[in-house]
Design a protein around this motif. Structure first.
Motif, PDB file in Angstrom:
ATOM      1  N   ILE A 110      23.557  75.399  21.664  1.00 49.74           N
ATOM      2  CA  ILE A 110      22.520  75.145  22.666  1.00 49.74           C
ATOM      3  C   ILE A 110      22.890  75.827  23.972  1.00 49.74           C
ATOM      4  O   ILE A 110      22.064  76.482  24.620  1.00 49.74           O
ATOM      5  CB  ILE A 110      22.343  73.626  22.869  1.00 49.74           C
ATOM      6  N   SER A 141      14.249  78.729  36.139  1.00 47.24           N
ATOM      7  CA  SER A 141      14.835  77.460  36.555  1.00 47.24           C
ATOM      8  C   SER A 141      14.585  76.376  35.512  1.00 47.24           C
ATOM      9  O   SER A 141      15.368  75.443  35.391  1.00 47.24           O
ATOM     10  CB  SER A 141      14.316  77.039  37.927  1.00 47.24           C
ATOM     11  N   SER A 142      13.492  76.496  34.746  1.00 44.32           N
ATOM     12  CA  SER A 142      13.235  75.464  33.743  1.00 44.32           C
ATOM     13  C   SER A 142      14.164  75.618  32.545  1.00 44.32           C
ATOM     14  O   SER A 142      14.785  74.652  32.110  1.00 44.32           O
ATOM     15  CB  SER A 142      11.779  75.502  33.301  1.00 44.32           C
ATOM     16  N   VAL A 143      14.269  76.844  32.036  1.00 37.13           N
ATOM     17  CA  VAL A 143      15.082  77.020  30.827  1.00 37.13           C
ATOM     18  C   VAL A 143      16.557  76.756  31.116  1.00 37.13           C
ATOM     19  O   VAL A 143      17.262  76.153  30.309  1.00 37.13           O
ATOM     20  CB  VAL A 143      14.877  78.437  30.250  1.00 37.13           C
ATOM     21  N   SER A 145      17.742  74.614  32.847  1.00 36.45           N
ATOM     22  CA  SER A 145      18.048  73.185  32.930  1.00 36.45           C
ATOM     23  C   SER A 145      18.340  72.584  31.562  1.00 36.45           C
ATOM     24  O   SER A 145      18.788  71.446  31.472  1.00 36.45           O
ATOM     25  CB  SER A 145      16.894  72.437  33.587  1.00 36.45           C
ATOM     26  N   ILE A 146      18.107  73.341  30.493  1.00 33.05           N
ATOM     27  CA  ILE A 146      18.444  72.804  29.166  1.00 33.05           C
ATOM     28  C   ILE A 146      19.962  72.797  28.962  1.00 33.05           C
ATOM     29  O   ILE A 146      20.493  71.971  28.241  1.00 33.05           O
ATOM     30  CB  ILE A 146      17.769  73.639  28.049  1.00 33.05           C
ATOM     31  N   VAL A 148      22.412  71.812  30.567  1.00 32.72           N
ATOM     32  CA  VAL A 148      23.138  70.580  30.857  1.00 32.72           C
ATOM     33  C   VAL A 148      23.166  69.661  29.638  1.00 32.72           C
ATOM     34  O   VAL A 148      24.135  68.945  29.394  1.00 32.72           O
ATOM     35  CB  VAL A 148      22.543  69.880  32.094  1.00 32.72           C
ATOM     36  N   ILE A 149      22.115  69.730  28.838  1.00 33.72           N
ATOM     37  CA  ILE A 149      22.093  68.873  27.653  1.00 33.72           C
ATOM     38  C   ILE A 149      23.159  69.298  26.666  1.00 33.72           C
ATOM     39  O   ILE A 149      23.827  68.463  26.053  1.00 33.72           O
ATOM     40  CB  ILE A 149      20.683  68.888  27.026  1.00 33.72           C
ATOM     41  N   LEU A 152      26.360  67.840  28.038  1.00 33.04           N
ATOM     42  CA  LEU A 152      26.403  66.388  27.807  1.00 33.04           C
ATOM     43  C   LEU A 152      26.688  66.106  26.332  1.00 33.04           C
ATOM     44  O   LEU A 152      27.469  65.218  25.988  1.00 33.04           O
ATOM     45  CB  LEU A 152      25.082  65.745  28.219  1.00 33.04           C
ATOM     46  N   MET A 153      26.041  66.895  25.485  1.00 33.01           N
ATOM     47  CA  MET A 153      26.196  66.715  24.038  1.00 33.01           C
ATOM     48  C   MET A 153      27.645  66.986  23.631  1.00 33.01           C
ATOM     49  O   MET A 153      28.247  66.212  22.878  1.00 33.01           O
ATOM     50  CB  MET A 153      25.274  67.709  23.349  1.00 33.01           C
ATOM     51  N   GLY A 171      26.813  66.479  34.371  1.00 34.85           N
ATOM     52  CA  GLY A 171      25.422  66.030  34.406  1.00 34.85           C
ATOM     53  C   GLY A 171      24.973  65.769  35.828  1.00 34.85           C
ATOM     54  O   GLY A 171      23.978  66.327  36.306  1.00 34.85           O
ATOM     55  N   VAL A 175      22.225  68.395  37.698  1.00 34.59           N
ATOM     56  CA  VAL A 175      20.930  67.835  38.064  1.00 34.59           C
ATOM     57  C   VAL A 175      20.748  67.894  39.573  1.00 34.59           C
ATOM     58  O   VAL A 175      19.665  68.203  40.076  1.00 34.59           O
ATOM     59  CB  VAL A 175      20.805  66.400  37.517  1.00 34.59           C
TER      60      VAL A 175
END
Lengths: 364, 158, 196, 373
Positions: A110, A141-143, A145-146, A148-149, A152-153, A171, A175
């Protein structure tokens, strides 16, 4: 050489498309082949780029630290990073027994895929852009932001307390800093009146925004550099990996190729944020033009646009690297203080100034 | 004045950060300051200090003679049991028997280079060499016999 | 079947599959990740329809915002790594029925709609257009919902802050004033002990 | 069993991490069990013994000449000062004193050791706080001091240069010139140290107000050296119980009252300057004469107890020898500075963040082999 550089990307793409459509009758097959070509050429660009960035980082670090840096493999150590990659490829990719194996293996993918997706709207040279979509800046800026997941994962699924702490830190960090990055991007969007990358580049034909936009744009450029350094988890904001505190943070348990993927993503991200900074504030591939000095502008046009773009991008990359090798790391609460008490209020006020400037037309 | 403090803080912080970047920037642009010694490459020119304690050796002269009388002072002085001297009785020309060394065993793997043996030696038979590349694949190679085969005690050393 | 149909069904499979997995997974963190796939699939659908603005907003809001928040709240939950218990049969049946009826209702409306392509090109969502429409008070303006939503978000934020405020733990020891420490006195205390 | 490990969730929301024995910032095999609330530290329990080599017990079977070499391996950054302490204790037992030349050489070496130790500490502090580059600048100057050591003592770290009655051999002919050159360079670099780390706003933020230790606590935990002096406790052995002629030298005991990590940092920075001052006073005034007093081949201390303390780079090192009149000590005990300083860690770090713990550990300047011995 000059001839090669003047051939525009779109003409090559059209040529390939017509040739493929001619040889293959099936429309679906043509599309799939084109996708494969685009993907492979992106990879062929990214892997050498990451090799170069890795080499550059080591050399920059070494020279700042009065060392020589890698100098054994290849001329001046330039193949060291290739050797390291081969080592990582051959290493065993450990998966901890108690980890959530599905998520553990998914996380690096990811992170890498996200950072590659962000490359799409970047204009590398004149007419050399993968996807000039109308909302380029918002897309970036939107893509991004993925990512961070993915972190976190990785932190969650490793079944390691250090990893979890690192993931929590990153995280909170990503954010928060997304706000400042967004606001500093918006100041350019306000001045340009468009989210499209090519429009933004074209608007800087008579001078880059950092010069045209007076102090407010300079401030938002500085904020962009700081906040995006934090966005990509690089020192002094590398709390998510914080070697001295959390050994390696969210990727403590990763090894071999999976670790290499995080490394790859880090360098792609570094390139992407620098490229976006260069595009928005320093004019992307646009040569250095001064108002109506026709002769001067004409001389500048002789330098290929790709050189301009990469020159600016690597200048920003160098600054971010120098940050890393100069400053101590912030503590987690200071990190958030910096964002919420300094960067965010300043950039909000700054956006106000930029708006007034744009309405009154005070920029050049 | 809250606002004034706020901006003064920012000004000072940015100033201090730029100072730090000036230092690293200086070294980046001055490659002459690089301190790296390219060790295996500079072997030919590498000069160790004459007092450097690399390993214990027993100098022999051109006649294959050493100065060790086998008094075992070094063996006693050694804190780690690095040195082991095996002596023998040698028949002198005048018919008397005299103690002499048979083998001077030196365990490099136990040695801490403390120099106690060299200072303890009454006849300057052993000294510290400046070699430092001691790594071997088999640790048995680190057990050394310092007296050369067939060597004799130098004339006049008691 | 052509390429675009295949892409559509691929996206649809990701959305539906992700949703189903999110509901049926026994691990709460995995549920969040499957939800993420579902939401990204929807964003992909928007991109596929050339509604890039909506797609990007979908990612910003749902993926970058909501899923991250969900994951955060999962991190803060006790025992979140355990498998969840299987729901009681009655509940499962009831949920399945509710989902089925919801699905049926949606299908009904979609079938009634009849979808005639209007042939006009998609509206170019330039920054100016978006801004103008967002702050417009005329028929297709969004100023009222925009303001209402921001009020709602403000209320939510205040609520969050109120919930997050804990009873204060004793803070880190504060440095004493310089006058508090009398060096001579301390030395006096220290000196007898040192004479050994 | 939750993913976080249920058994260690001793209380609601509390969780335990083990920092070390293999961890980048413990500088050795120290194991800290840390109870956390989020990122805030509630309690720390140091677990010791990973590098215990029973130096004290081993010394009981060695002669009074031989046991000294092992102390180089305790606080390996103050190796010479450890050797000096042992030599002084034996001299005390023999009721002799080293000749003036030997004393001067010992002080010079001790101050060079202190300087190099503080330089290493400075680099490591930066490293622990995430600034990698200062480490290399510190090592550049440290290397020069190491060269002095190598030239005169024959070894860089474990010199074993002090022997009962003086020093093992005279200084190298180049010694004085080399030391003067190095001091010139070291002095010129202090400004760079300040620019690179001391003045940096991030560094100040990371250390100011972190790990506060009051003077009372410093005394009751037995802290010594810069750690205690930063809390306002005067405890410089060189001033209080001068040995080897420290009383004839002009230097200041650095005492500050901040008590936090930043003050500890500043105390050490100032101490470096004091060390340079001591070296400069002495380097041209090394008295002529013997470098070693005459001692018997086999040293035997009279029956009794002998105690000598010295100031190492980290605090007070005490050597306690019980002699039964034989050729080797009946019992040896080292009072090591790091052990006492470490005991204050939990007190200092409670309520701080994990990042602060690293800063506190860096400014206490722990050397783990000295804790375990």
């Amino acid at each position: 050489m000059a001839l090669f550089l003047t051939i525009s990307f779109s003409s090559i793409a059209t040529g390939i498309h017509t040739w493929l459509a001619g040889t293959m009758q099936n429309e679906m097959l043509v599309k799939i082949t084109e996708m494969a070509i685009a993907g492979i050429s992106l990879l062929l660009f990214l892997v050498p780029l990451c090799f170069f960035l890795g080499y550059m980082e080591r050399k920059v670090a070494a020279f700042m630290q009065i060392r020589l840096g890698p100098n054994r493999v290849g001329p001046k150590g330039s193949l060291q990073i290739v050797a390291d990659t081969i080592k990582l490829l051959l290493k065993e990719g450990l998966t901890p027994t108690a980890s959530d194996k599905f998520l553990f293996n998914l996380a690096p993918m990811i992170v890498v895929v996200t950072s590659m997706l962000v490359m799409a709207p970047i204009a590398f040279a004149k007419d050399f852009q993968i996807w000039d979509l109308s909302i380029g800046v918002l897309y970036v800026s939107s893509v991004s932001s993925i990512a961070v997941i993915g972190i976190l994962m990785a932190g969650w699924s490793s079944y390691n307390k250090y990893s979890l702490l690192g993931a929590m830190r990153s995280g909170a960090q990503i954010v928060s800093y997304e706000l400042s990055v967004g606001l500093s991007l918006i100041s350019i969007v306000i001045l340009t009146g468009s989210l499209r990358m090519s429009d933004i580049v074209m608007s800087q034909e008579n001078g880059w925004w950092i010069f045209k936009g007076h102090i407010p744009v300079l401030i938002s450029f500085v904020i962009f550099v700081i906040a995006s350094t934090a966005e990509i988890n690089r020192a002094p904001f590398d709390l998510a990996e914080a070697e001295q505190e959390l050994t390696a943070g969210f990727h403590t348990e990763y090894s071999g190729m999976k670790f290499a993927m995080f490394l790859l993503a880090e360098y792609i991200n570094l390139f992407v944020v620098s490229a976006i900074g260069a595009t928005l504030f320093l004019g992307g591939w646009m040569p250095f033009h001064i108002g109506h000095w026709e002769a001067f502008n004409h001389i500048m046009d002789f330098i290929p646009s790709s050189l301009w773009f990469f020159g600016k991008t690597f200048a920003i990359i160098f600054i971010i690297m120098q940050f890393r090798w100069t400053f101590p790391r912030l503590r987690v609460d200071q990190l958030l203080t910096l964002e919420w008490k300094y960067l965010l209020p300043i950039s909000m006020v700054n956006v106000l100034f930029v708006t007034v400037m744009a309405i009154m037309g005070w920029h050049f | 004045m809250f606002l004034k403090d706020y901006f003064v803080t920012i000004y000072k912080s940015v100033g201090s950060l730029l100072k730090g970047m000036k230092v690293t920037g200086y070294y980046f642009t001055h490659p002459k300051e690089i301190q790296t010694q390219e060790y295996p490459d500079n072997r030919a020119t590498l000069q160790m200090f004459d007092r450097f304690k690399g390993e214990v050796v027993m100098p022999h002269d051109e006649n294959n003679e050493h100065r060790c009388t086998g008094c075992q002072a070094c063996e006693i002085a050694c804190p780690n049991g690095t040195i082991k001297i095996i002596t023998k009785q040698e028949l002198q020309p005048d018919g008397k028997k005299k103690k002499a060394i048979d083998t001077f065993v030196y365990h490099l793997e136990l040695c801490t280079m403390c120099n106690m043996c060299v200072t303890a030696c009454p006849s300057d038979a052993i000294k510290m060499a400046q070699t430092f590349e001691h790594s071997v694949y088999d640790k048995r190679q680190l057990k050394k016999v310092l007296n050369a085969p067939g060597s004799k005690l130098m004339e006049g050393v008691e | 079947m052509n390429a675009s149909t295949i892409i559509f069904y691929l996206l649809a499979a990701i959305i539906v599959g992700g949703g189903l997995m999110a509901v049926t997974s026994r691990k709460i963190f995995r549920s969040a990740v499957y939800l993420l796939f579902s939401l990204i699939g929807i964003a992909g659908l928007y991109f596929y329809l050339d509604y890039e603005f909506i797609g990007a907003v979908q990612i910003v809001v749902y993926v970058g915002g909501i899923v991250v928040l969900i994951i955060f709240s999962i991190f803060l939950t006790q025992g979140s790594g355990e498998d969840m218990k299987k729901p009681a049969l009655g509940r499962a049946v009831f949920s399945a029925l509710a989902a089925a009826f919801g699905c049926a209702l949606t299908m009904l409306y979609i079938n009634e709609q009849g979808f005639t392509p209007n042939g006009k090109p998609a509206l170019e969502p330039s920054a100016g257009n978006i801004g103008a429409q967002m702050l417009d008070t005329a028929e297709h303006g969004y100023i009222l919902p925009f303001e209402v939503v921001s009020m709602l978000l403000l209320a939510a934020m205040i609520g969050c802050i109120v919930i997050a405020i804990k009873i204060k733990i004793p803070p880190h020891p504060i440095l004493p004033e310089k006058d508090d420490i009398n060096i001579a006195e301390i030395n006096h205390e220290f000196a007898p002990e040192m004479e050994g | 069993m939750s993913l976080l490990g249920e058994p260690e969730l001793t209380e609601e929301g509390e969780f335990v991490i083990n920092i070390g024995p293999q961890h980048p910032s413990t500088h050795g095999v120290l194991h800290l069990k840390v109870w956390l609330d989020g990122e805030t530290i509630k309690k720390i329990q140091p677990h010791l013994g990973y590098i215990h080599r029973s130096i004290e017990k081993m010394s009981e079977s060695l002669s009074y000449r031989n046991f000294i070499y092992a102390t180089s391996r305790m606080d390996y950054l103050s190796a010479h000062i450890n050797n000096q302490a042992c030599a002084l204790t034996v001299e005390k037992g023999l009721q002799i004193e080293a000749p003036p030349r030997a004393q001067a050489i010992r002080i010079l070496m001790a101050e060079l050791t202190r300087l190099s130790s503080h330089q290493l500490w400075w680099g490591c502090t930066g490293l622990d706080l995430g600034a990698v580059t200062p480490f290399f600048y510190a090592f550049r100057e440290r290397e020069l001091i190491m060269e002095i050591m190598e030239e005169t003592c024959g070894a860089r770290l474990t010199q074993n240069y002090s022997v009962p009655g003086g020093v093992m051999y005279d200084v190298h002919p180049n010694f004085q010139n080399r030391v003067k050159d190095v001091m010139k360079q070291v002095k010129s670099r202090f400004r760079e140290y300040e620019e690179a780390l001391t003045g940096n706003v991030i560094f100040e933020q990371r250390t100011k107000g972190v790990g506060y230790l009051s003077a009372e606590d410093a005394i009751s935990f037995g802290c010594t050296g810069p750690t205690a002096r930063a809390s306002g406790v005067s405890c410089d052995i060189r001033k209080w119980f001068p040995y080897d002629g420290y009383d004839k030298l002009q230097f200041d005991e650095i005492i500050m009252t901040g008590g936090d990590s930043y003050t500890r940092y500043m105390v050490r920075m100032e101490e470096m300057k004091q060390s340079v001052a001591i070296i400069e006073q002495l380097i041209d005034n090394i008295p002529e004469g013997d470098f070693q007093a005459k001692t018997k081949m086999v040293i035997k201390l009279p029956k009794g107890e002998f105690y000598q303390r010295v100031e190492t780079a980290r605090g007070e090192l005490g050597v306690y020898i019980v002699s039964d009149g034989a050729a080797s000590p009946y019992r040896i005990k080292y009072r090591s500075p790091n052990f006492s300083n470490l005991s204050a860690l939990s007190h200092m770090a409670t309520g701080a963040k994990i990042g602060d713990l690293v800063a506190i550990m860096a400014t206490i300047d722990l050397v783990i082999p000295d804790v375990d011995r």
